[in-house]
Design an enzyme around this catalytic site. Structure first.
Site, PDB file in Angstrom:
ATOM      1  N   TYR A 236     -30.337 -13.096 -29.908  1.00 26.18           N
ATOM      2  CA  TYR A 236     -29.677 -13.232 -28.605  1.00 26.18           C
ATOM      3  C   TYR A 236     -28.835 -14.506 -28.605  1.00 26.18           C
ATOM      4  O   TYR A 236     -29.334 -15.610 -28.424  1.00 26.18           O
ATOM      5  CB  TYR A 236     -30.695 -13.267 -27.463  1.00 26.18           C
ATOM      6  CG  TYR A 236     -31.535 -12.011 -27.324  1.00 26.18           C
ATOM      7  CD1 TYR A 236     -31.152 -10.799 -27.926  1.00 26.18           C
ATOM      8  CD2 TYR A 236     -32.715 -12.008 -26.594  1.00 26.18           C
ATOM      9  CE1 TYR A 236     -31.924  -9.661 -27.797  1.00 26.18           C
ATOM     10  CE2 TYR A 236     -33.485 -10.863 -26.452  1.00 26.18           C
ATOM     11  CZ  TYR A 236     -33.086  -9.688 -27.066  1.00 26.18           C
ATOM     12  OH  TYR A 236     -33.848  -8.543 -26.938  1.00 26.18           O
TER      13      TYR A 236
ATOM     14  N   LEU B 263     -34.156  -1.832 -15.706  1.00 23.19           N
ATOM     15  CA  LEU B 263     -33.296  -1.561 -14.547  1.00 23.19           C
ATOM     16  C   LEU B 263     -32.067  -0.775 -14.952  1.00 23.19           C
ATOM     17  O   LEU B 263     -31.116  -0.657 -14.184  1.00 23.19           O
ATOM     18  CB  LEU B 263     -32.852  -2.888 -13.907  1.00 23.19           C
ATOM     19  CG  LEU B 263     -33.971  -3.861 -13.545  1.00 23.19           C
ATOM     20  CD1 LEU B 263     -33.401  -5.208 -13.139  1.00 23.19           C
ATOM     21  CD2 LEU B 263     -34.823  -3.275 -12.444  1.00 23.19           C
TER      22      LEU B 263
HETATM   23  N1  NAP Z   1     -36.107  -4.649 -28.081  1.00 22.60           N
HETATM   24  C1  NAP Z   1     -34.852  -4.368 -27.880  1.00 22.60           C
HETATM   25  O1  NAP Z   1     -34.174  -3.723 -28.702  1.00 22.60           O
HETATM   26  C2  NAP Z   1     -34.205  -4.840 -26.610  1.00 22.60           C
HETATM   27  C3  NAP Z   1     -32.919  -4.382 -26.254  1.00 22.60           C
HETATM   28  C4  NAP Z   1     -32.360  -4.846 -25.051  1.00 22.60           C
HETATM   29  C5  NAP Z   1     -33.064  -5.722 -24.247  1.00 22.60           C
HETATM   30  N2  NAP Z   1     -34.311  -6.165 -24.635  1.00 22.60           N
HETATM   31  C6  NAP Z   1     -35.090  -7.094 -23.795  1.00 22.60           C
HETATM   32  O2  NAP Z   1     -35.278  -6.495 -22.534  1.00 22.60           O
HETATM   33  C7  NAP Z   1     -34.805  -7.345 -21.506  1.00 22.60           C
HETATM   34  C8  NAP Z   1     -34.232  -6.504 -20.379  1.00 22.60           C
HETATM   35  O3  NAP Z   1     -33.246  -5.600 -20.863  1.00 22.60           O
HETATM   36  P1  NAP Z   1     -31.754  -5.546 -20.343  1.00 22.60           P
HETATM   37  O4  NAP Z   1     -31.320  -6.912 -19.927  1.00 22.60           O
HETATM   38  O5  NAP Z   1     -30.945  -4.850 -21.358  1.00 22.60           O
HETATM   39  O6  NAP Z   1     -31.838  -4.568 -19.123  1.00 22.60           O
HETATM   40  P2  NAP Z   1     -32.225  -4.669 -17.573  1.00 22.60           P
HETATM   41  O7  NAP Z   1     -33.257  -5.713 -17.345  1.00 22.60           O
HETATM   42  O8  NAP Z   1     -32.487  -3.283 -17.174  1.00 22.60           O
HETATM   43  O9  NAP Z   1     -30.857  -5.076 -16.896  1.00 22.60           O
HETATM   44  C9  NAP Z   1     -30.348  -6.366 -16.854  1.00 22.60           C
HETATM   45  C10 NAP Z   1     -29.005  -6.273 -16.133  1.00 22.60           C
HETATM   46  O10 NAP Z   1     -29.237  -5.831 -14.810  1.00 22.60           O
HETATM   47  C11 NAP Z   1     -28.641  -6.723 -13.883  1.00 22.60           C
HETATM   48  N3  NAP Z   1     -29.629  -6.979 -12.827  1.00 22.60           N
HETATM   49  C12 NAP Z   1     -30.819  -7.609 -12.925  1.00 22.60           C
HETATM   50  N4  NAP Z   1     -31.455  -7.661 -11.747  1.00 22.60           N
HETATM   51  C13 NAP Z   1     -30.619  -7.059 -10.859  1.00 22.60           C
HETATM   52  C14 NAP Z   1     -30.712  -6.814  -9.470  1.00 22.60           C
HETATM   53  N5  NAP Z   1     -31.786  -7.210  -8.776  1.00 22.60           N
HETATM   54  N6  NAP Z   1     -29.668  -6.172  -8.874  1.00 22.60           N
HETATM   55  C15 NAP Z   1     -28.592  -5.766  -9.577  1.00 22.60           C
HETATM   56  N7  NAP Z   1     -28.449  -5.987 -10.923  1.00 22.60           N
HETATM   57  C16 NAP Z   1     -29.459  -6.623 -11.546  1.00 22.60           C
HETATM   58  C17 NAP Z   1     -28.361  -8.002 -14.639  1.00 22.60           C
HETATM   59  O11 NAP Z   1     -27.139  -8.558 -14.178  1.00 22.60           O
HETATM   60  P3  NAP Z   1     -27.145 -10.030 -13.522  1.00 22.60           P
HETATM   61  O12 NAP Z   1     -27.182 -10.988 -14.651  1.00 22.60           O
HETATM   62  O13 NAP Z   1     -25.862 -10.048 -12.750  1.00 22.60           O
HETATM   63  O14 NAP Z   1     -28.354 -10.110 -12.635  1.00 22.60           O
HETATM   64  C18 NAP Z   1     -28.250  -7.563 -16.081  1.00 22.60           C
HETATM   65  O15 NAP Z   1     -26.920  -7.295 -16.434  1.00 22.60           O
HETATM   66  C19 NAP Z   1     -33.787  -8.251 -22.211  1.00 22.60           C
HETATM   67  O16 NAP Z   1     -33.599  -9.478 -21.539  1.00 22.60           O
HETATM   68  C20 NAP Z   1     -34.435  -8.437 -23.550  1.00 22.60           C
HETATM   69  O17 NAP Z   1     -35.434  -9.456 -23.476  1.00 22.60           O
HETATM   70  C21 NAP Z   1     -34.867  -5.714 -25.793  1.00 22.60           C
END
Ligand code: NAP
Length: 282
Positions: free
Chosen positions: A64, A211
């Site tokens: 990251y 999300l």
């Molecule tokens: N193992 C893997 O291959 C893998 C892959 C991807 C991710 N991950 C892990 O999983 C975590 C979460 O995944 P993710 O970040 O892809 O997906 P997520 O948590 O589903 O979505 C995050 C996104 O949603 C927005 N968001 C968050 N809270 C919100 C709210 N209350 N209202 C509206 N929009 C909101 C954020 O934008 P804002 O910044 O504007 O809030 C951000 O762009 C990552 O941080 C990482 O640690 C792991």
């Protein structure tokens, strides 16, 4: 509803007890999960807020940024408060923004782990996750490298990520696996079988993309009705559903915004009934 379904904490690997709503630290980097965030001081403030509000499980990875997320965590939080679990991962490299390439060769994993130890400023990583399956490397070789790191005292527990049920079963024969991190949310339940295996075996299941990167903020049908009943925002409901889906889920929603973080955190106080779970599909 059983008491366990509504448990606020989960114990990972028998000795790491944490709150069930964690924080994903992928979105605190630059655009395309590349480089520094546009507001570095803001990212540091967010991480401090996360811990102040009682979140004690943070998920990150060497890839990251690369490196940026781990460096920011250390900058914001080291020396770490007692009980804070930082889970990181190795096995994905970054040729450029939005580009991810698997490398789960043992030599790379050893080097990646050493890099994470240094950036996180710890002597041992509580939970080290194999980030993906590398088609070019037998899973047994990658897991053996993690077992070696564990024996060397560099990692406490081993987790895996982006696996199917067969790969999970194979890994479990090779090492004590304590967690699985797969893509999973209200709209994407492709890994139901893996989640069920984790529930059966008592492994933590970390749904990433909980999300759907914010797209679950646009609710429809039963989802909208249940959210309204709880005076909850759609993202809160999406997280409450994950928390109720199984006692082993540990969602790691990601955000770069303190306001979104606070909104998401409040999901831990919403308890969906059996009827509401049935309306949403379990
Ligand atoms: N193992 C893997 O291959 C893998 C892959 C991807 C991710 N991950 C892990 O999983 C975590 C979460 O995944 P993710 O970040 O892809 O997906 P997520 O948590 O589903 O979505 C995050 C996104 O949603 C927005 N968001 C968050 N809270 C919100 C709210 N209350 N209202 C509206 N929009 C909101 C954020 O934008 P804002 O910044 O504007 O809030 C951000 O762009 C990552 O941080 C990482 O640690 C792991």
């Amino acid at each position: 509803m059983t008491g366990r379904d509504s448990a606020k904490t989960i114990t990972i690997g028998g000795d790491l007890t944490v709150n069930r709503l964690g924080f994903g630290a992928m979105r605190i980097t630059g655009r395309g999960i590349w480089g520094d965030p546009p507001d570095r001081a803001g990212a540091v403030a967010l991480l401090r807020r996360v811990v102040e509000r009682g979140v004690d499980f943070i998920d990150t990875a060497d890839s990251y940024g690369p490196n940026v997320s781990e460096e920011l965590i250390a900058e914001a939080l080291h020396p770490y408060p007692k009980g804070l679990v930082i889970a990181t991962k190795g096995g994905l490299t970054r040729p450029g923004p939005d580009s991810w390439r698997a490398n789960c060769r043992p030599a790379h994993l050893r080097e990646a782990c050493d890099g994470s130890l240094k950036r996180l400023r710890v002597e041992r990583i509580d939970l080290y996750q194999l980030h993906t399956i590398d088609a070019a490397v037998p899973l047994a070789e990658s897991i053996a490298a993690l077992v070696e790191l564990q024996r060397a005292g560099k990692i406490r527990h081993i987790g895996i990520s982006n696996v199917n049920a067969a790969q999970l079963a194979e890994a479990q024969k090779l090492a004590t696996i304590v967690s699985v991190q797969n893509r999973y949310n209200l709209d994407d339940r492709a890994h139901d079988k893996v989640l069920d295996a984790c529930t059966r075996d008592g492994l933590a299941f970390l749904p990433w993309y909980p999300l759907a990167a914010g797209s679950l903020a646009q609710p429809k049908g039963a989802f909208r009705d249940v959210a309204q009943r709880h005076h909850a925002t759609p993202t809160q409901l999406a997280l409450a559903w994950l928390l109720r889906r199984s006692p082993v889920t540990l969602p790691i929603p990601g955000t770069s915004s303190i306001a979104h973080f606070e909104e998401n955190l409040a999901a831990q106080d919403i308890l969906l009934s059996d009827e509401e779970m049935a309306a949403l599909g379990r």
